[in-house]
Design a protein around this motif. Structure first.
Motif, PDB file in Angstrom:
ATOM      1  N   CYS A   1       0.748  -0.802   0.266  1.00  0.00           N
ATOM      2  CA  CYS A   1      -0.280   0.605  -0.235  1.00  0.00           C
ATOM      3  C   CYS A   1       1.352   1.606   0.536  1.00  0.00           C
ATOM      4  CB  CYS A   1      -0.907   0.012   1.348  1.00  0.00           C
ATOM      5  SG  CYS A   1      -1.724  -1.051   1.249  1.00  0.00           S
ATOM      6  N   LEU A   2       1.500   1.676   0.554  1.00  0.00           N
ATOM      7  CA  LEU A   2       2.321   2.038   0.939  1.00  0.00           C
ATOM      8  C   LEU A   2       3.525   2.829  -0.425  1.00  0.00           C
ATOM      9  CD1 LEU A   2       4.235   2.537   4.294  1.00  0.00           C
ATOM     10  CD2 LEU A   2       2.517   3.441   3.843  1.00  0.00           C
ATOM     11  N   ALA A   3       3.958   1.621  -1.094  1.00  0.00           N
ATOM     12  CA  ALA A   3       5.007   1.716  -2.500  1.00  0.00           C
ATOM     13  C   ALA A   3       3.870   2.221  -3.409  1.00  0.00           C
ATOM     14  CB  ALA A   3       5.458   0.695  -2.808  1.00  0.00           C
ATOM     15  N   LEU A   4       2.040   1.663  -3.709  1.00  0.00           N
ATOM     16  CA  LEU A   4       1.272   2.352  -4.634  1.00  0.00           C
ATOM     17  C   LEU A   4       1.540   4.268  -4.023  1.00  0.00           C
ATOM     18  CD1 LEU A   4      -1.383  -0.038  -4.881  1.00  0.00           C
ATOM     19  CD2 LEU A   4       0.092   0.129  -6.481  1.00  0.00           C
ATOM     20  N   VAL A   5       1.025   4.219  -2.199  1.00  0.00           N
ATOM     21  CA  VAL A   5       0.593   5.636  -2.491  1.00  0.00           C
ATOM     22  C   VAL A   5       2.187   6.850  -3.028  1.00  0.00           C
ATOM     23  CG1 VAL A   5       0.867   7.442  -1.173  1.00  0.00           C
ATOM     24  CG2 VAL A   5      -0.892   5.056  -1.009  1.00  0.00           C
ATOM     25  N   ALA A   6       3.182   5.513  -2.873  1.00  0.00           N
ATOM     26  CA  ALA A   6       4.104   6.658  -3.194  1.00  0.00           C
ATOM     27  C   ALA A   6       4.937   6.913  -4.970  1.00  0.00           C
ATOM     28  CB  ALA A   6       5.566   6.102  -2.528  1.00  0.00           C
ATOM     29  N   SER A   7       4.127   5.831  -5.773  1.00  0.00           N
ATOM     30  CA  SER A   7       4.435   5.499  -7.310  1.00  0.00           C
ATOM     31  C   SER A   7       3.113   6.890  -7.189  1.00  0.00           C
ATOM     32  CB  SER A   7       3.741   4.243  -7.775  1.00  0.00           C
ATOM     33  OG  SER A   7       2.601   3.635  -7.157  1.00  0.00           O
ATOM     34  N   THR A   8       1.700   7.181  -7.070  1.00  0.00           N
ATOM     35  CA  THR A   8       1.098   7.528  -7.304  1.00  0.00           C
ATOM     36  C   THR A   8       1.239   9.042  -7.109  1.00  0.00           C
ATOM     37  OG1 THR A   8      -0.493   6.142  -6.419  1.00  0.00           O
ATOM     38  CG2 THR A   8      -1.829   8.377  -7.394  1.00  0.00           C
ATOM     39  N   ALA A   9       2.086   9.904  -5.715  1.00  0.00           N
ATOM     40  CA  ALA A   9       2.693  10.857  -6.027  1.00  0.00           C
ATOM     41  C   ALA A   9       3.022  11.136  -6.646  1.00  0.00           C
ATOM     42  CB  ALA A   9       3.219  10.903  -4.086  1.00  0.00           C
ATOM     43  N   ALA A  10       4.629  10.115  -7.337  1.00  0.00           N
ATOM     44  CA  ALA A  10       5.369  11.036  -7.882  1.00  0.00           C
ATOM     45  C   ALA A  10       4.929  10.630  -9.352  1.00  0.00           C
ATOM     46  CB  ALA A  10       5.916   9.216  -7.781  1.00  0.00           C
ATOM     47  N   ALA A  11       3.488  10.194  -9.342  1.00  0.00           N
ATOM     48  CA  ALA A  11       3.220  10.584 -11.384  1.00  0.00           C
ATOM     49  C   ALA A  11       2.816  11.711 -10.728  1.00  0.00           C
ATOM     50  CB  ALA A  11       2.545   9.109 -11.262  1.00  0.00           C
ATOM     51  N   ALA A  12       1.775  11.743  -9.902  1.00  0.00           N
ATOM     52  CA  ALA A  12       1.193  13.237 -10.439  1.00  0.00           C
ATOM     53  C   ALA A  12       1.766  14.270 -10.500  1.00  0.00           C
ATOM     54  CB  ALA A  12       0.727  13.358  -8.426  1.00  0.00           C
ATOM     55  N   PRO A  13       1.483  15.226 -11.897  1.00  0.00           N
ATOM     56  CA  PRO A  13       1.975  16.345 -12.360  1.00  0.00           C
ATOM     57  C   PRO A  13       2.243  17.570 -11.495  1.00  0.00           C
ATOM     58  CG  PRO A  13      -0.711  16.583 -12.753  1.00  0.00           C
ATOM     59  CD  PRO A  13      -0.724  14.980 -12.160  1.00  0.00           C
ATOM     60  N   GLU A  14       3.234  17.422 -11.320  1.00  0.00           N
ATOM     61  CA  GLU A  14       4.119  18.698 -11.009  1.00  0.00           C
ATOM     62  C   GLU A  14       2.875  20.468 -10.942  1.00  0.00           C
ATOM     63  OE1 GLU A  14       7.656  20.792 -10.242  1.00  0.00           O
ATOM     64  OE2 GLU A  14       7.760  20.405 -11.633  1.00  0.00           O
ATOM     65  N   GLU A  15       2.946  20.406  -9.242  1.00  0.00           N
ATOM     66  CA  GLU A  15       2.501  21.866  -9.435  1.00  0.00           C
ATOM     67  C   GLU A  15       2.637  22.826  -9.888  1.00  0.00           C
ATOM     68  OE1 GLU A  15      -1.646  23.724  -8.787  1.00  0.00           O
ATOM     69  OE2 GLU A  15      -1.391  21.449  -8.644  1.00  0.00           O
ATOM     70  N   LEU A  16       2.486  23.886 -10.438  1.00  0.00           N
ATOM     71  CA  LEU A  16       3.409  24.846 -11.108  1.00  0.00           C
ATOM     72  C   LEU A  16       2.434  25.684 -10.676  1.00  0.00           C
ATOM     73  CD1 LEU A  16       4.009  23.930 -14.664  1.00  0.00           C
ATOM     74  CD2 LEU A  16       4.866  23.706 -12.994  1.00  0.00           C
ATOM     75  N   GLN A  17       4.112  27.756 -10.542  1.00  0.00           N
ATOM     76  CA  GLN A  17       2.832  28.757  -9.764  1.00  0.00           C
ATOM     77  C   GLN A  17       3.263  29.860 -10.913  1.00  0.00           C
ATOM     78  OE1 GLN A  17       2.299  29.354  -6.647  1.00  0.00           O
ATOM     79  NE2 GLN A  17       2.737  26.675  -6.471  1.00  0.00           N
TER      80      GLN A  17
END
Lengths: 59, 353
Positions: B12-28
């Motif tokens: 589960c932790l690995a899945l959460v971590a991989s999802t976070a890595a694939a999320a688009p980077e929030e830009l300013q």
């Protein structure tokens, strides 16, 4: 023998102050509309003036 | 059993971590101008606007941007361009190759503008862009408020004087007023004249130009532009010999007011596949020039730069009747107030009979 001639003033028009005020406003309205809003030959000459008044709508 | 629980937790932790890595980077995304917003005079000064794209750490991020600028809504009083209020002023896609994108624009009116931005980091595969709405507010030119104050003062004085005359002597309207009325009616009845000269301009679309190394084709939809709506500008850069697109050319698109000679807009456009487009509103109902300059871009082939200027016909339209009626009511209302004051003053000055 002397003749007495009576001159009568013709066309005397008495307007109440309210009607006079309404007429003045009507004339002012026509003048303002012509200068500020009309799309006649005056438009080109007064285009700059209209755009220099901040709230006069143009095209 | 405990070993299974630990394994499930780890997965589960690995899945959460991989999802976070694939999320688009929030830009300013930030919008700045070369001069403060308060100093930009609408319909007078073209200003350079810069969009800056950074990551959370403040580092510049090369990005692809989709922009849409919306004009302000008016408040109590109309602006000079009521048909333009709350409409789209331009829309299109641009590049910020080093995290910055600059365009020049002459804003039409006072009020709050809304710039909707969608940003994708260059090279990233994120499907969802960072979205944001940037706003900026421009104030009316002080000269125009002064001129308006002069107009209203004049109307007030005319109202006071005419009210005084009516109150003091109850005199009927003089022949001068009648003559003025007749003159205005004659001017109103005169044949409508088209504002702005167009006779010496040729509006030929599609426009094409070639220098032997590249060919440029420019199309406008619709061919005659109009205030209050967007006009689509489409173009293509091709090889004149093979007819194949010339990729990665750099396009500089500029618009110039034909009467004033003022540059009202300028931007760089990407043309990765040889084609480019931009949607733009010509907010002043007067002829404009559309100038396009094609130069070799990064990663593209070398060629001699090509510039083409074409005239764009822009139809103006009469302001809505409701706007005119409302404004006339305000102007005559000021004069009526003056008349009431002048009338009362005149009554007190009326000579005894």
């Amino acid at each position: 023998m002397r003749k007495t001639i009576h001159l009568h003033r013709a066309g005397h028009l008495h307007l109440t102050p309210f009607v006079q005020a309404a007429l003045v406003l009507a004339i002012a309205g026509v003048v303002l509309y012509t200068v500020l809003f009309s799309n006649t030959g005056l438009h080109d000459a007064l285009h700059g003036l209209r755009h220099s008044l901040g709230i006069i709508p143009c095209h | 059993m405990a070993r299974w629980a630990v394994r499930v937790l780890a997965i589960c932790l690995a899945l959460v971590a991989s999802t976070a890595a694939a999320a688009p980077e929030e830009l300013q995304i930030r919008l700045t101008t070369a001069v403060p917003f308060a100093e930009i005079r609408p319909d007078r000064d073209a200003a350079a606007f810069t969009l800056t794209v950074t990551d959370a750490a403040g580092r510049l991020v090369p990005a692809r941007l989709h922009l849409a600028l919306q004009a302000p809504r008016s408040g109590w009083f109309s602006t000079d361009f009521p048909l333009v209020e709350a409409t789209d002023l331009f829309a299109g896609e641009v590049l910020a190759p080093d995290g910055r994108y600059t365009f020049t624009y002459l804003p039409p009116m006072r009020g709050q503008y809304r710039l909707q931005v969608e940003a994708w980091p260059l090279g990233a595969t994120a499907a969802e862009p960072t979205r944001g709405t940037l706003t900026f507010t421009l104030r009316e030119t002080p000269d125009e408020w002064r001129n308006l104050a002069l107009l209203l003062s004049g109307l007030l004085v005319v109202g006071v004087v005419s009210g005084f005359i009516i109150g003091r002597s109850a005199r009927a309207l003089g022949p001068g007023a009648g003559a003025l009325l007749a003159l205005c009616l004659w001017l109103l009845a005169a044949a409508p004249a088209r504002a702005h000269e167009r006779d010496d301009l040729a509006f030929d679309f599609p426009a094409a130009e070639s220098n032997g190394e590249i060919a440029v084709r420019l199309e406008l939809t619709p061919h005659t532009s109009a205030t209050g709506r967007l006009t689509e500008i489409q173009g293509a850069v091709t090889d004149p010999h093979s007819g194949q697109p010339v990729p990665n050319a750099q396009i500089t698109l500029a618009m110039i007011h034909a009467e004033d000679g003022i540059q009202v807009f300028r931007t760089l456009l990407p043309a990765p596949g040889g084609e480019f487009n931009w949607r733009h509103q010509f907010w002043d109902g007067a002829p404009h020039y559309l100038e396009i300059q094609v130069t070799p871009g990064p990663g593209g082939s070398a060629f001699t730069p090509l510039t083409r200027r074409v005239a764009v016909d822009v139809e103006g339209a009469a302001p809505p009747a409701a706007v005119k009626v409302k404004l006339m009511a305000w102007l005559l209302g000021v004069m009526t107030l003056g008349m009431l004051g002048g009338y009362r003053w005149g009554l007190r000055q009326r000579p005894p009979r």
